[in-house]
Design an enzyme around this catalytic site. Structure first.
Site, PDB file in Angstrom:
ATOM      1  N   HIS A 306     -38.499  45.024   5.531  1.00  0.00           N
ATOM      2  CA  HIS A 306     -36.955  44.458   6.950  1.00  0.00           C
ATOM      3  C   HIS A 306     -36.065  45.500   6.381  1.00  0.00           C
ATOM      4  O   HIS A 306     -36.310  45.931   5.109  1.00  0.00           O
ATOM      5  CB  HIS A 306     -36.713  42.668   6.652  1.00  0.00           C
ATOM      6  CG  HIS A 306     -36.587  42.939   7.730  1.00  0.00           C
ATOM      7  ND1 HIS A 306     -35.454  42.758   8.083  1.00  0.00           N
ATOM      8  CD2 HIS A 306     -36.897  42.204   8.743  1.00  0.00           C
ATOM      9  CE1 HIS A 306     -34.846  41.827   9.376  1.00  0.00           C
ATOM     10  NE2 HIS A 306     -36.170  41.893  10.057  1.00  0.00           N
ATOM     11  N   ASP A 364     -43.911  38.281  11.012  1.00  0.00           N
ATOM     12  CA  ASP A 364     -44.926  38.870  11.832  1.00  0.00           C
ATOM     13  C   ASP A 364     -46.025  38.475  10.429  1.00  0.00           C
ATOM     14  O   ASP A 364     -47.379  39.015  11.531  1.00  0.00           O
ATOM     15  CB  ASP A 364     -44.744  40.536  11.760  1.00  0.00           C
ATOM     16  CG  ASP A 364     -43.804  40.571  12.976  1.00  0.00           C
ATOM     17  OD1 ASP A 364     -42.899  41.220  12.450  1.00  0.00           O
ATOM     18  OD2 ASP A 364     -43.747  39.548  13.768  1.00  0.00           O
TER      19      ASP A 364
HETATM   20  C1  SDX Z   1     -39.745  42.655  12.484  1.00  0.00           C
HETATM   21  O1  SDX Z   1     -34.791  44.283  13.004  1.00  0.00           O
HETATM   22  C2  SDX Z   1     -35.142  42.809  12.660  1.00  0.00           C
HETATM   23  O2  SDX Z   1     -34.472  42.542  12.564  1.00  0.00           O
HETATM   24  C3  SDX Z   1     -36.676  42.997  13.290  1.00  0.00           C
HETATM   25  C4  SDX Z   1     -37.414  40.870  13.471  1.00  0.00           C
HETATM   26  C5  SDX Z   1     -37.143  40.817  14.821  1.00  0.00           C
HETATM   27  O3  SDX Z   1     -37.009  39.740  14.847  1.00  0.00           O
HETATM   28  O4  SDX Z   1     -36.381  41.247  15.499  1.00  0.00           O
HETATM   29  O5  SDX Z   1     -37.148  40.950  11.916  1.00  0.00           O
HETATM   30  C6  SDX Z   1     -39.044  41.313  13.439  1.00  0.00           C
HETATM   31  O6  SDX Z   1     -39.838  43.713  13.821  1.00  0.00           O
HETATM   32  C7  SDX Z   1     -40.245  42.342  11.749  1.00  0.00           C
HETATM   33  C8  SDX Z   1     -40.867  44.166  10.449  1.00  0.00           C
HETATM   34  C9  SDX Z   1     -41.759  43.844  11.562  1.00  0.00           C
HETATM   35  N1  SDX Z   1     -42.744  44.716  10.800  1.00  0.00           N
HETATM   36  C10 SDX Z   1     -43.686  45.282  10.096  1.00  0.00           C
HETATM   37  O7  SDX Z   1     -43.927  44.489   9.339  1.00  0.00           O
HETATM   38  C11 SDX Z   1     -44.544  46.893   9.652  1.00  0.00           C
HETATM   39  C12 SDX Z   1     -44.251  47.186   8.227  1.00  0.00           C
HETATM   40  N2  SDX Z   1     -42.841  47.179   7.855  1.00  0.00           N
HETATM   41  C13 SDX Z   1     -42.399  48.548   7.349  1.00  0.00           C
HETATM   42  O8  SDX Z   1     -42.966  49.693   8.412  1.00  0.00           O
HETATM   43  C14 SDX Z   1     -40.808  48.511   7.182  1.00  0.00           C
HETATM   44  O9  SDX Z   1     -41.070  47.939   6.236  1.00  0.00           O
HETATM   45  C15 SDX Z   1     -39.996  48.571   8.449  1.00  0.00           C
HETATM   46  C16 SDX Z   1     -39.822  49.274   9.524  1.00  0.00           C
HETATM   47  C17 SDX Z   1     -40.273  46.964   8.536  1.00  0.00           C
HETATM   48  C18 SDX Z   1     -38.308  48.611   7.708  1.00  0.00           C
HETATM   49  O10 SDX Z   1     -37.970  49.908   7.355  1.00  0.00           O
HETATM   50  P1  SDX Z   1     -37.590  50.413   7.236  1.00  0.00           P
HETATM   51  O11 SDX Z   1     -36.228  49.973   6.687  1.00  0.00           O
HETATM   52  O12 SDX Z   1     -36.898  51.601   7.626  1.00  0.00           O
HETATM   53  O13 SDX Z   1     -37.739  50.637   6.119  1.00  0.00           O
HETATM   54  P2  SDX Z   1     -38.121  51.391   4.801  1.00  0.00           P
HETATM   55  O14 SDX Z   1     -39.199  52.073   5.914  1.00  0.00           O
HETATM   56  O15 SDX Z   1     -37.056  53.132   4.750  1.00  0.00           O
HETATM   57  O16 SDX Z   1     -38.779  51.646   3.483  1.00  0.00           O
HETATM   58  C19 SDX Z   1     -37.931  51.478   2.604  1.00  0.00           C
HETATM   59  C20 SDX Z   1     -39.050  51.595   1.550  1.00  0.00           C
HETATM   60  C21 SDX Z   1     -40.298  53.045   1.873  1.00  0.00           C
HETATM   61  O17 SDX Z   1     -40.586  53.273   0.745  1.00  0.00           O
HETATM   62  P3  SDX Z   1     -39.763  54.839   0.083  1.00  0.00           P
HETATM   63  O18 SDX Z   1     -39.460  56.094   0.876  1.00  0.00           O
HETATM   64  O19 SDX Z   1     -38.590  54.177  -0.228  1.00  0.00           O
HETATM   65  O20 SDX Z   1     -40.524  55.474  -1.845  1.00  0.00           O
HETATM   66  O21 SDX Z   1     -40.109  50.491   1.577  1.00  0.00           O
HETATM   67  C22 SDX Z   1     -41.674  51.010   1.769  1.00  0.00           C
HETATM   68  C23 SDX Z   1     -40.803  52.109   2.025  1.00  0.00           C
HETATM   69  O22 SDX Z   1     -41.912  53.246   2.084  1.00  0.00           O
HETATM   70  N3  SDX Z   1     -41.709  50.388   2.339  1.00  0.00           N
HETATM   71  C24 SDX Z   1     -43.285  49.532   2.718  1.00  0.00           C
HETATM   72  C25 SDX Z   1     -43.028  48.253   3.849  1.00  0.00           C
HETATM   73  N4  SDX Z   1     -41.871  48.776   3.743  1.00  0.00           N
HETATM   74  C26 SDX Z   1     -41.098  49.645   2.918  1.00  0.00           C
HETATM   75  N5  SDX Z   1     -44.422  49.809   1.783  1.00  0.00           N
HETATM   76  C27 SDX Z   1     -45.483  49.089   1.766  1.00  0.00           C
HETATM   77  N6  SDX Z   1     -45.875  48.726   3.033  1.00  0.00           N
HETATM   78  C28 SDX Z   1     -44.942  47.990   3.818  1.00  0.00           C
HETATM   79  N7  SDX Z   1     -44.543  47.153   4.844  1.00  0.00           N
END
Ligand code: SDX
Length: 429
Positions: A306, A364
């Protein structure tokens, strides 16, 4: 940075900028005058360090895993109230008295029917259309049927549009579901509460009486509470930006639904269940954990991570508890998807990669298991998220419109394209 100013040095210029404090949470550096005083913009494409507005509706402490709606913790609202009480709180800022609650319920109930022409509007869609595509189209089309509540400068029309949206989006969602499975639409029934009415519109058929299971209705009502609002997430920011131009509220909510559909946002509940099904059994979990950690593999654990929560999403805890309740009520003893989800969570939360990156299950991760057990197809999961989030979008839209300092949102950019050059005739290219 002094108590209430911060200084920024850009080239040979140093400017003092005001620091503003909220009730709780981080201070903000007001950079409104930065460009005028330095000729430089700030640059923050994902808004990771940028507050887009001042709001009094919802507060998240990502490090502590705390979510407050108008100051009330989400677990208390989910435990003691119902979804329409949370709607009232988000819209008006205070919990309702008994009289206010029954008046609010009455008014919402009597806006649940949609214009009969909407049934003909649906005929234009393919039966195999994704219900979210139908929702984007049909919610946007509400502006074509309710002209008397599109003047956003009129507080009365703003409130009518808000009530209509909260009341009619579940009806449209149920119609989207019925349309895709080829069953007749079911009209709302005023003697049912909000969530029982929605379940009846989704699962009743003309051939026999349908009895809403009160345990399932209470569970879904709690799921709606958990999804109602969440600060300035991507879809809420979309609604605010659309609304900042003066667009009517139906169009703004349709824009929010479109944004919510993305798998990185609200679409993650559908993607998370598909991922659990793809993993299939507990012994395949290590293979998927390895893929999630592999920089060269675009795979991510859906339902994990998140932007704000760097601790357990408080909603996920309640979602997990709800999934156990619903499976027990339905007599589902062994649900392989839940076994995979629980073991995946256990492994991930003990894995260095997830610990270091502070990746926890989000709202989720467990919702799909519950919604599937209730009988919803995966294609309806994000629709249910949209049903719940409509009140949050509307409350945030109203707060923005009623802010006297509100102006159209118009971000700038870092230009990386070609410098100015002269046109060349085609014979010379
Ligand atoms: C919702 O914003 C909100 O409040 C949203 C929400 C709401 O109520 O409105 O809470 C609802 O959208 C929840 C999130 C649902 N999405 C997912 O579950 C999809 C999977 N999660 C990711 O895509 C990700 O965690 C996000 C999009 C939710 C957040 O992404 P960020 O904040 O942009 O973080 P990032 O992509 O920069 O990740 C940081 C690091 C990265 O590694 P590095 O580049 O630093 O090496 O963490 C890793 C990412 O690769 N990472 C993950 C991961 N999520 C982040 N690695 C593996 N699996 C994951 N799910």
């Amino acid at each position: 940075m002094s108590a209430n100013t911060g200084s920024i040095k850009v080239g040979d210029k140093t400017v003092e900028l005001p620091v503003r404090s909220g009730t709780i949470g981080p201070d903000v550096l007001d950079i409104g005058k930065l460009y005028a005083q330095t000729g430089a913009f700030t640059y923050d494409p994902g808004f990771t360090s940028t507050a887009s507005c001042a709001s009094g509706i919802t507060y998240i402490d990502g490090d502590e895993g705390v979510l407050l709606h108008r100051g009330y913790p989400i677990d208390q609202l989910a435990e003691h109230g119902d979804f329409l009480e949370t709607c009232y709180l988000l819209l008006y800022g205070e919990l309702p008295t008994a009289a206010q609650k029954s008046d609010f319920d009455y008014r919402i109930t009597r806006h649940t029917m949609v214009h009969e022409q909407m049934a003909r509007f649906f005929q234009g869609f393919r039966r195999d259309a994704h219900p979210m595509a139908v929702m984007v189209g049909s919610v946007g089309a509400l502006a074509a049927f309710y002209h008397d509540s599109t003047d956003i400068t009129d507080p009365k029309q703003r409130m009518i549009a808000s009530m209509r949206m909260i009341a009619k989006v579940p009806t449209l969602a149920a119609m989207a579901y019925k349309y895709t499975i080829g069953q007749p639409f079911v009209y709302p029934k005023n003697d049912l509460d909000y969530t029982s009415n929605f379940l009846n519109m989704c699962f009743a058929v003309p051939c026999e009486d349908y009895k809403v299971n009160p345990v399932l209705s209470r569970a879904l009502d709690r799921i709606f509470i958990l999804h109602a609002d969440h600060e300035q997430n991507a879809s809420t920011s979309t609604v605010r930006l659309a609304g900042s131009s003066g667009a009517n509220p139906f169009a703004c909510i349709a824009a929010g639904i479109a944004c919510l559909w993305g798998p990185a946002h609200g679409g993650a509940n559908e993607a998370a269940l598909k991922m659990l099904a793809e993993i299939g059994t507990v012994d395949r979990i290590p293979e998927f954990i390895a893929r999630a950690k592999d920089k060269n593999d675009p795979f991510r654990l859906m339902g994990f991570g998140h932007r704000v929560y760097k601790n357990y999403d408080p909603r996920a805890k309640i979602m997990q508890k709800t999934s156990h309740e619903v499976l027990a009520e339905l007599g589902i003893k062994d649900e392989p998807l839940l076994d995979v989800a629980l073991e995946l969570e256990r492994i991930a939360l003990n894995d260095e990669y997830f610990i270091e990156k502070k990746l926890y299950p989000n709202v989720d991760f467990y919702s799909g298991i519950t919604l599937k057990a209730m009988g919803f197809p995966t294609s309806m999961f994000t629709v249910l998220f949209a049903v719940a989030r409509t009140v949050g979008w509307i409350a945030q839209w109203k707060e923005m419109i009623e802010d006297p300092g509100q102006k159209i949102g118009r971000p700038r950019q870092l230009y990386t394209g070609a410098p100015q050059r002269d046109y060349q005739p085609i014979s010379k290219r």
